[in-house]
Write a protein that holds these residues in place. Structure first.
Motif, PDB file in Angstrom:
ATOM      1  N   GLU A 145       1.639  11.237 -10.672  1.00 51.23           N
ATOM      2  CA  GLU A 145       0.732  12.343 -10.950  1.00 51.23           C
ATOM      3  C   GLU A 145       1.367  13.713 -10.736  1.00 51.23           C
ATOM      4  O   GLU A 145       0.776  14.718 -11.091  1.00 51.23           O
ATOM      5  CB  GLU A 145      -0.513  12.232 -10.062  1.00 51.23           C
TER       6      GLU A 145
ATOM      7  N   PHE B   6       2.147   1.585  -3.473  1.00 49.72           N
ATOM      8  CA  PHE B   6       1.060   2.000  -4.363  1.00 49.72           C
ATOM      9  C   PHE B   6       0.815   3.507  -4.264  1.00 49.72           C
ATOM     10  O   PHE B   6       0.745   4.209  -5.281  1.00 49.72           O
ATOM     11  CB  PHE B   6      -0.212   1.233  -4.015  1.00 49.72           C
ATOM     12  N   ILE B   7       0.692   4.000  -3.036  1.00 46.47           N
ATOM     13  CA  ILE B   7       0.448   5.429  -2.842  1.00 46.47           C
ATOM     14  C   ILE B   7       1.616   6.250  -3.377  1.00 46.47           C
ATOM     15  O   ILE B   7       1.430   7.279  -4.048  1.00 46.47           O
ATOM     16  CB  ILE B   7       0.193   5.730  -1.357  1.00 46.47           C
ATOM     17  N   SER B   8       2.835   5.786  -3.118  1.00 45.11           N
ATOM     18  CA  SER B   8       4.020   6.500  -3.608  1.00 45.11           C
ATOM     19  C   SER B   8       4.028   6.536  -5.133  1.00 45.11           C
ATOM     20  O   SER B   8       4.317   7.579  -5.742  1.00 45.11           O
ATOM     21  CB  SER B   8       5.288   5.822  -3.096  1.00 45.11           C
TER      22      SER B   8
ATOM     23  N   TRP C  41      -3.214   3.513 -12.935  1.00 42.21           N
ATOM     24  CA  TRP C  41      -3.668   2.875 -11.707  1.00 42.21           C
ATOM     25  C   TRP C  41      -3.146   1.447 -11.592  1.00 42.21           C
ATOM     26  O   TRP C  41      -2.787   0.991 -10.508  1.00 42.21           O
ATOM     27  CB  TRP C  41      -5.198   2.849 -11.651  1.00 42.21           C
TER      28      TRP C  41
ATOM     29  N   PRO D 214       0.942   0.748 -10.350  1.00 45.39           N
ATOM     30  CA  PRO D 214       1.225   0.766  -8.898  1.00 45.39           C
ATOM     31  C   PRO D 214       0.441  -0.300  -8.129  1.00 45.39           C
ATOM     32  O   PRO D 214       0.946  -0.872  -7.160  1.00 45.39           O
ATOM     33  CB  PRO D 214       0.805   2.182  -8.473  1.00 45.39           C
ATOM     34  N   ALA D 215      -0.804  -0.579  -8.573  1.00 43.83           N
ATOM     35  CA  ALA D 215      -1.632  -1.562  -7.862  1.00 43.83           C
ATOM     36  C   ALA D 215      -1.109  -2.981  -8.014  1.00 43.83           C
ATOM     37  O   ALA D 215      -1.495  -3.868  -7.236  1.00 43.83           O
ATOM     38  CB  ALA D 215      -3.073  -1.493  -8.367  1.00 43.83           C
TER      39      ALA D 215
ATOM     40  N   VAL E 112       1.466   6.307  -7.246  1.00 36.93           N
ATOM     41  CA  VAL E 112       0.410   7.175  -7.770  1.00 36.93           C
ATOM     42  C   VAL E 112       0.788   8.643  -7.605  1.00 36.93           C
ATOM     43  O   VAL E 112       0.625   9.458  -8.530  1.00 36.93           O
ATOM     44  CB  VAL E 112      -0.929   6.876  -7.076  1.00 36.93           C
ATOM     45  N   LEU E 113       1.307   8.998  -6.431  1.00 36.30           N
ATOM     46  CA  LEU E 113       1.656  10.396  -6.173  1.00 36.30           C
ATOM     47  C   LEU E 113       2.789  10.868  -7.088  1.00 36.30           C
ATOM     48  O   LEU E 113       2.719  11.954  -7.676  1.00 36.30           O
ATOM     49  CB  LEU E 113       2.053  10.586  -4.712  1.00 36.30           C
TER      50      LEU E 113
ATOM     51  N   ALA F 109       0.830  -1.207   0.000  1.00 38.99           N
ATOM     52  CA  ALA F 109       0.000   0.000   0.000  1.00 38.99           C
ATOM     53  C   ALA F 109       0.865   1.258   0.000  1.00 38.99           C
ATOM     54  O   ALA F 109       0.549   2.243  -0.682  1.00 38.99           O
ATOM     55  CB  ALA F 109      -0.937  -0.003   1.212  1.00 38.99           C
ATOM     56  N   VAL F 110       1.957   1.215   0.747  1.00 41.33           N
ATOM     57  CA  VAL F 110       2.880   2.355   0.762  1.00 41.33           C
ATOM     58  C   VAL F 110       3.467   2.577  -0.631  1.00 41.33           C
ATOM     59  O   VAL F 110       3.548   3.716  -1.130  1.00 41.33           O
ATOM     60  CB  VAL F 110       4.006   2.135   1.794  1.00 41.33           C
TER      61      VAL F 110
END
Length: 346
Positions: free
Chosen positions: A119, A111-113, A265, A268-269, A115-116, A108-109
């Motif tokens: 973007e 994935f968020i990294s 999406w 990263p997922a 995406v951020l 999850a860490v």
């Protein structure tokens, strides 16, 4: 956080960082080999090439995060199986699902990294790199233009360069649906491509309608866009969504844009799918006293990269539905991992 969670995070996290460094260097090497090495051979400024490579690092980082996660999980869990650590977990009442949970938090860490960064930093850096190449074209066109190069000018016209050597730029074609400008000689001047005489041919359907000569013509290059690597990756989700909507309303194909949108999406997922797969595979192999080994780790990592590349190409070409092209590789690993976890528990 329990000692087990900290241990798993420390072991896998260190392997992720090491794998990520290697994978990013591999991506950068691919950019250099496929696109930039020919520019260096034709006399491009090495400093410009080095700057462009630096601008591509954030994009390579986003693409490399899930692959590094897969490599790290397979490597660490395979080692833990060889050294009987996983057997010790089972003997102590620690189930595969207990091992899976903290690793999913790590995914999850990532994935968020991903995406951020994908973007914010990555699109801006990629756009800066493309702008750098465009400026290099203006400053040293004969070095950076290859015969057969295609551009889009400020008016959206297709610009084809047939010759670019020490003798200059020639064989220029400026093409629209209604007319073609033909010029055998041209040069860059003040942000414009100046055509040194040629012909203007207009068309009625598929047949020429008029042919006229001209002594001098200019093609504005203020918005010149060379097809540099990473074109769609330079767009954010909002920009891709806007372009898809415009293309849909105009009746134009948008397979490539929709594939890129979903991949923003899906890539990263994929870290979640890899976590399920790696944990399931490791405990499944444990039941038969087998281990994956380095060769197996590399093969399974490369298999994802191969399906990821093929899916992208087929999705952009419209040979696969964009949703399947983007999410298919990760879904394949997630399903396989869920099956292995179920078999391992039995």
């Amino acid at each position: 956080m329990s000692p087990l969670d900290r241990y798993l995070w420390r072991e896998v996290g260190a392997a992720v960082l090491g794998g990520l460094a290697v994978i990013v260097l591999a991506f950068i090497g691919g950019y250099l080999y496929e696109v930039l090495a020919p520019l260096l051979q034709r006399g491009a400024d090495p400093w410009v090439v080095a700057q462009y490579l630096a601008f591509r690092v954030p994009d390579a980082l986003v693409r490399g995060l899930p692959i590094a996660m897969l490599f790290a999980l397979l490597l660490v869990l395979s080692r833990m199986g060889e050294e009987s650590e996983l057997k010790a977990f089972l003997a102590g009442g620690i189930s595969p699902l207990r091992v899976l949970f903290p690793l999913l938090l790590l995914a999850a860490v990532l994935f968020i990294s991903g995406v951020l960064i994908g973007e914010s930093i990555a699109p801006k850096a990629t756009q800066s790199g493309q702008s750098l190449l465009r400026q290099a074209v203006f400053q040293k066109p004969r070095a950076l233009l290859a015969p057969g190069s295609t551009f889009t000018d400020a008016y959206g016209r297709i610009l084809y360069v047939g010759q670019a050597d020490e003798g200059g730029i020639g064989g220029v074609r400026v093409i629209t649906a209604e007319e073609i400008l033909l010029s055998e000689r041209a040069h860059f001047e003040g942000g414009q491509l100046v055509l040194e005489g040629g012909s203007r041919v207009t068309y009625a359907g598929s047949r020429p309608r008029t042919v006229a000569r001209f002594e001098r013509g200019t093609v504005p290059l203020v918005e010149l866009a060379q097809d540099a690597p990473g074109g769609l990756s330079a767009l954010t989700l909002a920009e891709l969504h806007s372009r898809i909507r415009q293309y849909r309303q105009s009746g134009l194909p948008y397979h490539a844009e929709l594939t890129a949108y979903y991949r923003k999406w899906a890539e990263p997922a994929a870290a979640f799918a890899f976590t399920v797969f790696a944990v399931g595979l490791s405990f499944f192999l444990l039941g038969g006293s087998r281990n994956l080994g380095m060769v197996g780790v590399v093969v399974l990592t490369f298999f994802y990269y191969a399906t990821w590349s093929v899916g992208r190409i087929m999705g952009e070409a419209g040979a696969l539905p964009p949703l399947l092209a983007a999410w298919g590789p990760g879904t394949l690993y997630a399903v396989a991992g869920a099956v292995l976890l179920g078999v391992g528990r039995r």
